[in-house]
Design an enzyme around this catalytic site. Structure first.
Site, PDB file in Angstrom:
ATOM      1  N   LEU A 163       0.860  -1.175   0.000  1.00  0.00           N
ATOM      2  CA  LEU A 163       0.000   0.000   0.000  1.00  0.00           C
ATOM      3  C   LEU A 163       0.899   1.227   0.000  1.00  0.00           C
ATOM      4  O   LEU A 163       1.999   1.204   0.562  1.00  0.00           O
ATOM      5  CB  LEU A 163      -0.898   0.027   1.244  1.00  0.00           C
ATOM      6  CG  LEU A 163      -1.975  -1.057   1.369  1.00  0.00           C
ATOM      7  CD1 LEU A 163      -2.691  -0.925   2.710  1.00  0.00           C
ATOM      8  CD2 LEU A 163      -2.975  -0.992   0.226  1.00  0.00           C
ATOM      9  N   ASP A 164       0.431   2.310  -0.612  1.00  0.00           N
ATOM     10  CA  ASP A 164       1.186   3.557  -0.559  1.00  0.00           C
ATOM     11  C   ASP A 164       1.422   3.967   0.890  1.00  0.00           C
ATOM     12  O   ASP A 164       0.643   3.619   1.780  1.00  0.00           O
ATOM     13  CB  ASP A 164       0.417   4.682  -1.271  1.00  0.00           C
ATOM     14  CG  ASP A 164       0.328   4.478  -2.767  1.00  0.00           C
ATOM     15  OD1 ASP A 164       1.130   3.700  -3.306  1.00  0.00           O
ATOM     16  OD2 ASP A 164      -0.559   5.087  -3.392  1.00  0.00           O
ATOM     17  N   ARG A 165       2.466   4.724   1.099  1.00  0.00           N
ATOM     18  CA  ARG A 165       2.835   5.161   2.451  1.00  0.00           C
ATOM     19  C   ARG A 165       1.654   5.803   3.191  1.00  0.00           C
ATOM     20  O   ARG A 165       1.421   5.537   4.369  1.00  0.00           O
ATOM     21  CB  ARG A 165       3.989   6.161   2.362  1.00  0.00           C
ATOM     22  CG  ARG A 165       4.407   6.728   3.708  1.00  0.00           C
ATOM     23  CD  ARG A 165       5.614   7.633   3.562  1.00  0.00           C
ATOM     24  NE  ARG A 165       6.081   8.078   4.861  1.00  0.00           N
ATOM     25  CZ  ARG A 165       7.305   8.512   5.113  1.00  0.00           C
ATOM     26  NH1 ARG A 165       8.197   8.539   4.150  1.00  0.00           N
ATOM     27  NH2 ARG A 165       7.648   8.901   6.314  1.00  0.00           N
TER      28      ARG A 165
END
Length: 293
Positions: free
Chosen positions: A130-132
């Site tokens: 997942l994106d940060r």
């Protein structure tokens, strides 16, 4: 705090998870798994997290409903499920799924530290990311075999993966789909094209759950898992994800990227058991004055 166990005696053959459900008077399967994955079960005085452990008459099972001292305590990572092969966690926004050359702190490091502290001879193998600044559910493999099966059969193993997003404005259609080709430029900005531009094909389905006119809570289901797919496709619709610094319009009502991976259903890579995980709507995503549509 010392754990307090209740002792039970095995009278007939059955798997450990089923035994816990019976012993605790029909406790839900998810609660039984939580107790087991949290380290609250011993069989013949030995701690175990193996839900499919075959029990024999005469064995002694000890169960504690309290959380063990070695439980993971992190504001960034919450364990949802764990067994000897995999671990499912809920990630908070602000932490990477795995390390990059510039940032060492990541979910993998938190999990590896937890495994070391709880004397588990394993490391976390990254399966998906997942994106940060995106929160939500992630599964990591604890063995190389499980990692290989998940990685090479991901599209067949995952049966349902959905996100929630708080987006800007009110969408004219209550549900629909967005398809395009996504391609990064040299500055790592993802561009969307309605025709093949040499990038990767992406398809996103969306459904509006509720709206208050200013913002809408949207459920999103991906047919493809491309980088920045949801964020770019919501921008394509003219209703970007709130708090999106890169692809948004400056609308930031909750002070974070309002994107959350809330559902993850898949077949266990080793046992084939169907596993289903879902998290509540994040607090900031709830439209207090919203009208159900």
């Amino acid at each position: 705090m010392q754990l307090q166990y209740t002792t039970y005696h095995v009278k007939q053959p059955m798997q450990l998870l089923q035994f816990i459900e019976h012993a605790l008077n029909g406790v839900s399967r998810s609660r039984a798994k939580a107790i087991l994955s949290g380290g609250g079960v011993r069989v013949d005085r030995k701690n175990t997290r193996q839900f499919d452990l075959e029990l024999c008459p005469g064995q002694v099972v000890e169960i504690s409903k309290r959380k063990p001292k070695g439980e993971l305590q992190s504001k960034f990572v919450k364990i949802v499920y764990e067994d000897p092969q995999i671990i499912v966690i809920e990630k908070a926004p602000g932490i990477l799924s795995m390390a990059t050359s510039h940032h060492a702190f990541c979910v993998k490091q938190v999990l590896d530290d937890y495994f070391h502290r709880t004397h588990q001879k394993c490391t976390a193998h990254v399966v998906h990311r997942l994106d940060r600044d995106t929160s939500g559910l992630l599964v990591y493999a604890k063995t190389l075999q499980a990692e290989q099966i998940l990685e090479h059969n991901w599209r067949d193993i995952v049966t349902d993966r959905r996100y929630l997003a708080l987006v800007s404005g009110e969408l004219p259609q209550k549900q629909g789909s967005v398809e395009s080709w996504l391609k990064d430029n040299k500055a790592y900005f993802t561009y969307s094209s309605p025709v093949d531009n040499g990038g990767k094909y992406a398809l996103t389905h969306y459904r509006v759950l509720r709206t208050d006119g200013k913002h809408s809570l949207v459920e999103l289901k991906l047919e493809t898992g491309r980088k920045n797919q949801i964020r770019v496709h919501m921008q394509d619709l003219g209703h970007p994800v709130c708090g999106d610094i890169k692809y948004g319009n400056g609308d930031d009502p909750i002070g974070r990227l309002a994107l959350h991976a809330y559902r993850l259903n898949f077949y266990h890579p080793m046992t084939g058991e169907p596993l289903r995980f879902e998290t509540p709507v994040p607090k900031g995503f709830r439209l207090g004055t919203a009208q159900q549509k």
